[in-house]
Write an enzyme that holds these catalytic residues in place. Structure first.
Site, mmCIF file in Angstrom:
data_model
loop_
_atom_site.group_PDB
_atom_site.id
_atom_site.type_symbol
_atom_site.label_atom_id
_atom_site.label_comp_id
_atom_site.label_asym_id
_atom_site.label_seq_id
_atom_site.Cartn_x
_atom_site.Cartn_y
_atom_site.Cartn_z
ATOM 1 N N LYS A 43 0.780 -1.070 0.214
ATOM 2 C CA LYS A 43 0.104 0.022 -0.055
ATOM 3 C C LYS A 43 0.664 1.205 -0.134
ATOM 4 C CE LYS A 43 -4.410 -1.932 1.798
ATOM 5 N NZ LYS A 43 -5.425 -1.504 2.948
ATOM 6 N N ASN A 102 -4.657 2.147 -2.023
ATOM 7 C CA ASN A 102 -5.242 0.773 -2.238
ATOM 8 C C ASN A 102 -5.837 0.275 -3.564
ATOM 9 O OD1 ASN A 102 -7.641 2.257 -1.746
ATOM 10 N ND2 ASN A 102 -8.453 0.298 -0.968
ATOM 11 N N ASP A 108 -10.088 2.846 0.749
ATOM 12 C CA ASP A 108 -10.245 2.213 2.146
ATOM 13 C C ASP A 108 -10.804 3.523 3.140
ATOM 14 O OD1 ASP A 108 -9.534 -0.227 1.848
ATOM 15 O OD2 ASP A 108 -7.261 0.261 2.450
ATOM 16 N N ALA A 139 -3.336 0.441 6.895
ATOM 17 C CA ALA A 139 -4.587 0.650 7.548
ATOM 18 C C ALA A 139 -4.728 1.727 8.683
ATOM 19 C CB ALA A 139 -5.157 -0.680 7.838
#
Length: 385
Positions: A61, A82, A97, A125
């Protein structure tokens, strides 16, 4: 695998359990594939551009960014990609995301504004989650990492935390039943969010459920970010209601059906019928134990005792429960050990098969013969219910 410039897919290093092809097929993309690329081949793969669009997952990512020609404002803000599309011969990076996690929070109805949030993990994330939480008005967003100022040895200094978000792989298949922190140490909790979607409920989520704290799992985020990526791939708009429909279909496909009830009530017979009707694999935990020990259950209990059998049963339950899309028939006494509950519940709908005690056959069932069927029924009934 089909090769061509109209291909779409998921880019990652290891993708054995990805649900992305199913989701994108449900969104209308029939040409979606998995691209397992090693780090040393990443640059070549991107430069060859034998694709029209990609979703990007661990561990790429951040590492794809140097190879992109353009990045979206979201990527500039977050520093994580992403989604990649080929537009006018250029590689363009986006972050869906952000949309996926925001959708997940809104669906959960957990209030973020003016709340203190702990984000577990500091990877890609985590950066997205931190940005969404701040944009939604969180009062404080603190990051917990193994070697950070706030880590897993001093995390409980923040007992005033309102929201906990897990962005780590702790509790993810195949290392189920692990949790990154003890929720009981946070008395002010008003919400728990876990971006992990396999299993359907991590131990962290089941702990939140147990103490009555609102929660949301990562499956909703996975579906929503895929929907947003599909919009970017095909320059279209898809109604958000589609996310709910796809998530429901996935849950039905992935969920186990776990049958509990007294020995002789028909769990195995009923389970095999259900498995055929729903095209799910059938598993009998008693058969798993017998195969492992190479002995029938009565002989195992006779030689090693009931405690040994219960330990073997717990191992079988953990192995069976971590997989998905199964019908699982359990032994009659599986409910007598509380530690069997969470492994069966993580991916499962638990169904109690109740049959009158006088219709239960005790032949070949040593515990029923030892204690009596009616006595066992009376003792176990409240636990079954």
């Amino acid at each position: 695998m089909k090769r061509g410039l109209d291909m779409y897919g998921l880019l990652g290093e290891h993708l054995p359990h990805s649900f992305s092809p199913q989701i994108h097929l449900a969104l209308g993309n029939e040409d979606y594939h998995l691209f397992e690329i090693s780090p040393e081949n990443l640059e070549t793969f991107l430069n060859e551009r034998k694709f029209k669009g990609l979703n990007v997952t661990i561990p790429y990512k951040k590492s794809v960014i140097p190879f992109l020609d353009e990045i979206s404002p979201e990527v500039e803000k977050i520093g994580v990609v992403n989604t990649i599309t080929v537009r006018d011969g250029k590689l363009c990076g986006d972050n869906t995301d952000y949309f996926g996690f925001k959708y997940m929070v809104e669906k959960s109805k957990i209030t973020i504004k003016n709340k203190k949030a702990l984000v577990l993990g500091s990877g890609g994330a985590s950066l997205t989650v931190q940005t969404v939480l701040k944009d939604m008005g969180a009062k404080d967003v603190l990051v917990v990492s193994r070697n950070g100022e706030i880590n897993y040895t001093n995390i409980h200094n923040h007992t005033d935390t309102d929201i906990i978000v897990n962005t780590t792989p702790v509790g993810m298949y195949p290392d189920n039943m692990n949790s990154p922190t003890d929720l009981s140490r946070f008395p002010n909790l008003s919400g728990v969010l876990d971006v992990v979607y396999n299993p359907l409920k991590t131990k962290l989520i089941m702990d939140a459920e147990k103490i009555g704290v609102p929660y949301m799992t990562g499956l909703s985020m996975l579906v929503a970010q895929a929907k947003k990526a599909q919009e970017i791939f095909f320059n279209t708009i898809i109604d958000n209601d589609v996310c709910e429909k796809i998530e429901k279909i996935l849950r039905l496909q992935m969920s186990n059906i776990v049958l509990i009830g007294m020995a002789g009530c028909g769990k195995s017979t009923i389970g095999k019928i259900i498995s055929q009707k729903l095209h799910k694999d059938f598993v009998d935990t008693d058969e798993m134990i017998e195969n492992a020990e190479n002995k029938p259950i009565p002989k195992i209990i006779e030689r090693f005792g009931e405690d040994f059998f219960r330990c073997a049963e717990n191992l079988a339950v953990n192995i069976a429960g971590k997989e998905k899309s199964r019908v699982i028939a359990t032994g009659g006494g599986v409910i007598t050990r509380p530690e069997n509950y969470t492994p069966l519940k993580q991916n499962g709908i638990i169904v109690f098969i109740n049959r009158d005690a006088d219709k239960l056959d005790s032949r070949g069932r040593p515990l029923s013969q030892t204690y009596g069927v009616k006595a066992l029924c009376e003792k176990r009934m409240p636990i079954y219910r």
